[in-house]
Structure formats: C-alpha cells, structure tokens
Design a protein around this motif. Structure first.
Motif, PDB file in Angstrom:
ATOM      1  N   ARG A   3      39.602  46.101 -46.430  1.00 22.94           N
ATOM      2  CA  ARG A   3      40.610  45.644 -45.928  1.00 22.94           C
ATOM      3  C   ARG A   3      41.471  44.263 -46.341  1.00 22.94           C
ATOM      4  O   ARG A   3      41.061  43.538 -47.198  1.00 22.94           O
ATOM      5  N   ARG A   5      43.789  41.788 -46.062  1.00 18.28           N
ATOM      6  CA  ARG A   5      44.354  40.324 -44.817  1.00 18.28           C
ATOM      7  C   ARG A   5      45.295  39.450 -46.368  1.00 18.28           C
ATOM      8  O   ARG A   5      44.858  38.615 -47.561  1.00 18.28           O
ATOM      9  N   ASP A  33      47.079  36.608 -41.263  1.00 18.70           N
ATOM     10  CA  ASP A  33      45.381  36.806 -40.760  1.00 18.70           C
ATOM     11  C   ASP A  33      44.741  35.171 -40.409  1.00 18.70           C
ATOM     12  O   ASP A  33      43.489  35.194 -39.634  1.00 18.70           O
ATOM     13  N   LEU A 229      41.542  39.552 -49.109  1.00 19.46           N
ATOM     14  CA  LEU A 229      41.904  37.986 -48.601  1.00 19.46           C
ATOM     15  C   LEU A 229      43.221  37.436 -49.820  1.00 19.46           C
ATOM     16  O   LEU A 229      42.111  36.446 -51.186  1.00 19.46           O
ATOM     17  N   ARG A 251      51.099  43.455 -47.269  1.00 22.74           N
ATOM     18  CA  ARG A 251      49.757  43.859 -46.752  1.00 22.74           C
ATOM     19  C   ARG A 251      50.401  45.137 -45.186  1.00 22.74           C
ATOM     20  O   ARG A 251      49.725  46.203 -45.594  1.00 22.74           O
TER      21      ARG A 251
END
Length: 256
Positions: A3, A5, A33, A229, A251
């Motif tokens: 994902r 972030r 996040d 991240l 994002r």
C-alpha cells in the motif's frame, strides 16, 4: 505491491512549540498517515544554538492533540535511553494515543550530540550491537508490561548496513532506508536474502524512505523497489505543509 502511505516529519528545530503543534494538527487534518518528529537534542547543521525540543515528551502531547494519524520518532537512538524504559515510554504513548504509536529506532549517528548529553558513542559495529540488544530487551519488556500495549506496536528500524539489515529482517515491521537508486535495489536484495535465511516473508516488512520533489516522478521510482511509506520533512520556523499536500494528492491518486 504494498500500500501507499504518506507521512511527514516535523523537525522540532528553530521553532516554538505552538507552531510545531499547529503543524502536527494540520497534518493530521490533511490526512497524513503518520506524523514523525526526530530524536535529536540540538538543531542539525552548523548552527547548533537554535531552539529545539525533546522528542518523547512531545509525542505524549501529540498523542492528545492529534486523532487519526500514527505518530512516532524517525528515529530514536537506542543509546539515549534505557531500552526497558523506552519500551515503557512507548507503551504509555501507545495508550494515550489510542494505539497510534510507531516505535522508530536506530543506532545513532551524531557523536557530538551524544557527548553533550553524556552518552557513550561507540564505533559503528558497537552501535549496531547495541541496537540488536535494545530490540531484544524492548520485545521482552513489551511482553512484561501491565497493562500491555493496546496492539503489537509497529517497530520501525532505520538501517542500511549488512549487520543492521539482519536486525531489520529479524525484528522490524517497517524498514527505513536512506539508500537511493541502484544502491536501494542492492539493499532490498540483501534484506530479502536475510529474510529468507530466517524463514520470514519480506513482504511483511513495510519499506520506508524520505522523499522530496515531484511525487509523480519520485514516487514511481521508489515503488519499483517496494517502498510504501513516503515521508516528507518540514523545517521550522514556518513548517510549511505544501509538499505534504502534493504527496497526499499523489497517494490518493494511486488509491483511485
């Protein structure tokens, strides 16, 4: 693919706390996040005399003044606090924040700063050994605390050397790297090899990096190496969040 972030590090140098708190609250409202500070005692760079605040007392305040983003240090030097005490501090901030703490750890790199506060600053090999010992002690202390943490607190380890990457493979939930380009690809291959040696799925470890520049250019290049991240840094006294806004827009576009 992991994902995406986006986080912000609010460097607590050369600014009053009111401005720092305002930046953290705005980053939380914008949808970051995670919100990090850093674990230094003086401003970075040549001017060491500017305003500065300590990291962990600040995290306790952020735990109350923010509501949705994860919070943490990027990263705490394990030389600066007894590891069992650090685990207790982390557990306490975890409870205050309602389970939003990320425990960021590293071996430390600023000899002058450590000496100013009376901490021993060993060789690189000694500091990595100290990091490994601290990770083990923190894990044991988490298991012994009453009450325990509200969740399995994510442990972020900043590391790029071979011995430190082995610690990432064994202990970390998030790996923060400073490597770029081909060097990053090589570090990824090393980490994946160490994970295989331990029988661990490397996909369990989120990959993290500092970023600046155009996210539509920088982001995809890091995504090829599995980075998920992305942390922008904002400095005082203004603590502009314009770059954070751009990365959050990128994002959200990836999620769409």
């Amino acid at each position: 693919m992991s994902r995406v972030r986006v986080a912000v590090q609010i460097a607590q140098e050369r600014a009053g706390y009111e401005g720092i708190r305002r930046a953290a609250s705005e980053a939380d409202r914008l949808g970051a996040d995670a919100i990090f500070n850093w674990d230094h005692f003086f401003p970075l760079g040549k001017d060491r005399d500017g305003k500065h605040f300590e990291a962990w007392t600040m995290l306790g305040a952020w735990a109350e003044s923010t509501s949705r983003a994860e919070i943490g240090t990027m990263v705490s030097s394990v030389a600066y606090r007894n590891p069992d005490l650090l685990a207790d501090m982390a557990r306490t901030v975890d409870h205050i924040s309602g389970g939003r703490l990320i425990l960021g750890l590293g071996a430390g790199f600023r000899a002058w700063e450590a000496e100013q506060y009376g901490y021993e600053f060993g060789s690189p090999a000694q500091r990595v050994e100290q990091l490994g010992n601290a990770l083990q002690r923190i894990e044991r202390r988490f298991a012994a605390l009453n009450p325990p943490p509200t969740r399995e607190i994510p442990v972020l380890v900043a590391a790029d050397g071979p011995k430190a990457l082995r610690l990432v493979a064994r202990h970390a939930d998030i790996w923060h790297t400073f490597a770029k380009g081909e060097a990053l690809g090589e570090k990824v291959r090393q980490l994946e090899g160490y994970c295989r040696d331990l029988g661990r799925d490397p996909g369990e470890i989120e990959r993290s990096a500092f970023v600046e520049g155009d996210p539509w250019v920088v982001g995809p290049a890091l995504r090829k190496h599995g980075v998920g991240l992305f942390t922008v840094i904002t400095y005082g006294p203004e603590h502009s969040l314009d770059e954070l806004r751009r990365w959050l827009a990128w994002r959200d576009e990836q999620a769409g």
